[in-house]
Write an enzyme that holds these catalytic residues in place. Structure first.
Site, PDB file in Angstrom:
ATOM      1  N   SER A   1     -63.791 -12.736 -14.303  1.00 17.05           N
ATOM      2  CA  SER A   1     -64.793 -11.897 -14.984  1.00 17.05           C
ATOM      3  C   SER A   1     -66.234 -12.156 -14.545  1.00 17.05           C
ATOM      4  O   SER A   1     -67.123 -11.361 -14.883  1.00 17.05           O
ATOM      5  CB  SER A   1     -64.699 -12.092 -16.495  1.00 17.05           C
ATOM      6  OG  SER A   1     -63.563 -11.438 -16.983  1.00 17.05           O
TER       7      SER A   1
ATOM      8  N   LYS B   1     -67.921  -9.329 -12.913  1.00 11.37           N
ATOM      9  CA  LYS B   1     -68.417  -8.150 -13.643  1.00 11.37           C
ATOM     10  C   LYS B   1     -69.947  -8.039 -13.584  1.00 11.37           C
ATOM     11  O   LYS B   1     -70.492  -6.942 -13.651  1.00 11.37           O
ATOM     12  CB  LYS B   1     -67.956  -8.207 -15.105  1.00 11.37           C
ATOM     13  CG  LYS B   1     -66.438  -8.067 -15.264  1.00 11.37           C
ATOM     14  CD  LYS B   1     -66.004  -8.436 -16.679  1.00 11.37           C
ATOM     15  CE  LYS B   1     -64.510  -8.276 -16.889  1.00 11.37           C
ATOM     16  NZ  LYS B   1     -64.085  -8.788 -18.207  1.00 11.37           N
TER      17      LYS B   1
ATOM     18  N   TYR C   1     -60.775  -2.956  -9.517  1.00 14.21           N
ATOM     19  CA  TYR C   1     -61.069  -3.968 -10.553  1.00 14.21           C
ATOM     20  C   TYR C   1     -60.284  -5.274 -10.299  1.00 14.21           C
ATOM     21  O   TYR C   1     -60.844  -6.369 -10.369  1.00 14.21           O
ATOM     22  CB  TYR C   1     -60.748  -3.387 -11.940  1.00 14.21           C
ATOM     23  CG  TYR C   1     -60.871  -4.395 -13.054  1.00 14.21           C
ATOM     24  CD1 TYR C   1     -62.112  -4.814 -13.507  1.00 14.21           C
ATOM     25  CD2 TYR C   1     -59.735  -4.971 -13.627  1.00 14.21           C
ATOM     26  CE1 TYR C   1     -62.226  -5.770 -14.513  1.00 14.21           C
ATOM     27  CE2 TYR C   1     -59.838  -5.923 -14.626  1.00 14.21           C
ATOM     28  CZ  TYR C   1     -61.091  -6.320 -15.065  1.00 14.21           C
ATOM     29  OH  TYR C   1     -61.198  -7.275 -16.045  1.00 14.21           O
TER      30      TYR C   1
ATOM     31  N   TYR D   1     -68.094 -13.158 -24.582  1.00  9.11           N
ATOM     32  CA  TYR D   1     -67.272 -12.419 -25.544  1.00  9.11           C
ATOM     33  C   TYR D   1     -67.461 -12.936 -26.972  1.00  9.11           C
ATOM     34  O   TYR D   1     -68.584 -13.026 -27.426  1.00  9.11           O
ATOM     35  CB  TYR D   1     -65.793 -12.456 -25.096  1.00  9.11           C
ATOM     36  CG  TYR D   1     -65.671 -12.176 -23.630  1.00  9.11           C
ATOM     37  CD1 TYR D   1     -65.935 -10.905 -23.146  1.00  9.11           C
ATOM     38  CD2 TYR D   1     -65.375 -13.172 -22.716  1.00  9.11           C
ATOM     39  CE1 TYR D   1     -65.869 -10.626 -21.795  1.00  9.11           C
ATOM     40  CE2 TYR D   1     -65.306 -12.903 -21.357  1.00  9.11           C
ATOM     41  CZ  TYR D   1     -65.560 -11.633 -20.910  1.00  9.11           C
ATOM     42  OH  TYR D   1     -65.510 -11.361 -19.580  1.00  9.11           O
TER      43      TYR D   1
ATOM     44  N   VAL E   1     -61.807 -16.334 -16.468  1.00 10.38           N
ATOM     45  CA  VAL E   1     -60.595 -17.080 -16.854  1.00 10.38           C
ATOM     46  C   VAL E   1     -60.068 -17.980 -15.738  1.00 10.38           C
ATOM     47  O   VAL E   1     -59.128 -18.748 -15.958  1.00 10.38           O
ATOM     48  CB  VAL E   1     -59.452 -16.165 -17.376  1.00 10.38           C
ATOM     49  CG1 VAL E   1     -59.789 -15.542 -18.704  1.00 10.38           C
ATOM     50  CG2 VAL E   1     -59.059 -15.127 -16.342  1.00 10.38           C
TER      51      VAL E   1
HETATM   52  O1  DON Z   1     -58.933  -8.432 -16.583  1.00  5.44           O
HETATM   53  C1  DON Z   1     -58.599  -9.594 -16.746  1.00  5.44           C
HETATM   54  O2  DON Z   1     -57.908  -9.921 -17.680  1.00  5.44           O
HETATM   55  C2  DON Z   1     -59.062 -10.649 -15.751  1.00  5.44           C
HETATM   56  N1  DON Z   1     -59.048 -10.131 -14.415  1.00  5.44           N
HETATM   57  C3  DON Z   1     -60.442 -11.135 -16.038  1.00  5.44           C
HETATM   58  C4  DON Z   1     -60.567 -11.765 -17.397  1.00  5.44           C
HETATM   59  C5  DON Z   1     -61.661 -12.737 -17.507  1.00  5.44           C
HETATM   60  O3  DON Z   1     -61.985 -13.475 -16.618  1.00  5.44           O
HETATM   61  C6  DON Z   1     -62.235 -12.827 -18.858  1.00  5.44           C
HETATM   62  N2  DON Z   1     -63.314 -13.755 -18.925  1.00  5.44           N
HETATM   63  N3  DON Z   1     -63.411 -14.824 -19.346  1.00  5.44           N
END
Ligand code: DON
Length: 304
Positions: free
Chosen positions: A64, A67, A189, A240, A258
């Site tokens: 993430s 983003k 994405y 978040y 993550v």
């Molecule tokens: O879309 C997802 O679930 C992962 N590619 C990214 C999630 C993520 O890193 C959330 N942040 N902490």
């Protein structure tokens, strides 16, 4: 200026010695195999002096954190029109929550939750001739580093399990807030999330958010007001449902992923990145948060 290397060395030791109850993300199968004991920290100051400890040069999946980079590219391309399709309010929900999206007629709360990032991905798929290649070039140019790449295995692994992201994209489509095919947008994405970068490369890339929109090579990408907006979004939405806790403990705009990475910055002073794959219950790197709390407390440097 404080002695950053001394602070980082002492934080590194302290963090590794403290008990650890975190867990590595496993919902993207390819991430589950990463060694949980890894820990790195890198800091770059405005004079481009570097300070580091641990596995700071090892690449990991930024997830993430990407983003913020897609948002900055889209803001540079289409400007304020972005805010017609995505809001700027914290959600207080986990990154992949969908309930507010229905309630709010397909306008995601902010560009850093998954639904919002999928809208930004849709904008880039519309605007760019070769979206994946062009975005990668953008990141490489920001960092001045051509060794940055996608990790195809991670992208594929997420595609196989990204059911909630498919749900988000389909909901967006049903509300008319996704212009391109769901498959095309999610392919972009999943690739942006699979970017593989080290703490040092993250600091090099995020340098512009600390340096009023100018990258390490002193090329202007965004103006000061656009940087203000991106940093405000990182502060209020970057973690978040733990954004309040991060502001309270660390006091810097930042973004987590993550894969266990966190990048944070103090405008006009420094940019810092940490990597430790073990996540806390809210999905943010446990040791990364601990290290950054120690850094801003020890150096007495935060936006507050
Ligand atoms: O879309 C997802 O679930 C992962 N590619 C990214 C999630 C993520 O890193 C959330 N942040 N902490």
């Amino acid at each position: 200026m404080p002695d950053f290397q001394k602070s980082i060395d002492s934080i590194y030791k302290e963090v590794l010695e403290s008990p650890d109850s975190s867990t590595v993300a496993s919902y993207i199968p390819e991430l589950a195999s990463v060694e949980s004991s890894k820990f790195g920290i890198h800091l770059i100051d405005t004079n481009q002096h570097n300070y580091a400890a641990g596995n700071s040069g090892e690449k990991f999946s930024v997830q993430s954190i990407s983003k913020v980079l897609t948002l900055s590219m889209a803001l540079g391309l289409i400007g304020e029109k972005i805010w017609r399709r995505v809001d700027v309010e914290p959600s207080g929900d986990p990154f992949n929550h969908l309930s507010l999206l229905e309630q709010e007629n397909g306008i995601p709360r902010n560009p850093l939750i998954n639904a919002g990032a999928i809208v930004i991905a849709d904008i880039l798929v519309t605007e760019l001739e070769n979206p994946k290649e062009d975005f990668l070039t953008y990141v490489r140019n920001l960092a001045d580093d051509t060794s940055i790449s996608y990790d195809e295995k991670v992208a594929l692994s997420e595609k196989g399990t990204g059911f909630k992201n498919y749900a988000a994209a389909n909901l967006l489509k049903s509300y008319g807030n996704l212009r391109n095919d769901v498959e095309d947008v999610l392919d972009f994405y999943f690739h942006q999330c699979s970017l593989s970068m080290s703490c040092k490369q993250l600091c090099d890339t995020f340098y512009l958010f600390m340096n009023r929109g100018r990258c390490k090579r002193d090329i202007g990408y965004l103006d000061i007001n656009q940087i203000k907006r991106i940093n405000a979004l990182m502060l209020t939405c970057g973690f978040y449902d733990e954004a309040g806790e991060f502001a309270f403990e660390v006091g810097l705009p930042g973004k987590s992923g993550v894969g266990g990475g966190i990048v944070a910055l103090l405008p006009n002073e420094f940019c810092v990145a940490t990597w430790s794959p073990g996540l806390n219950k809210k999905g943010n790197s446990a040791r990364g948060m601990q290290a950054l709390e120690r850094l801003t407390t020890m150096t007495e440097l935060s936006i507050f």
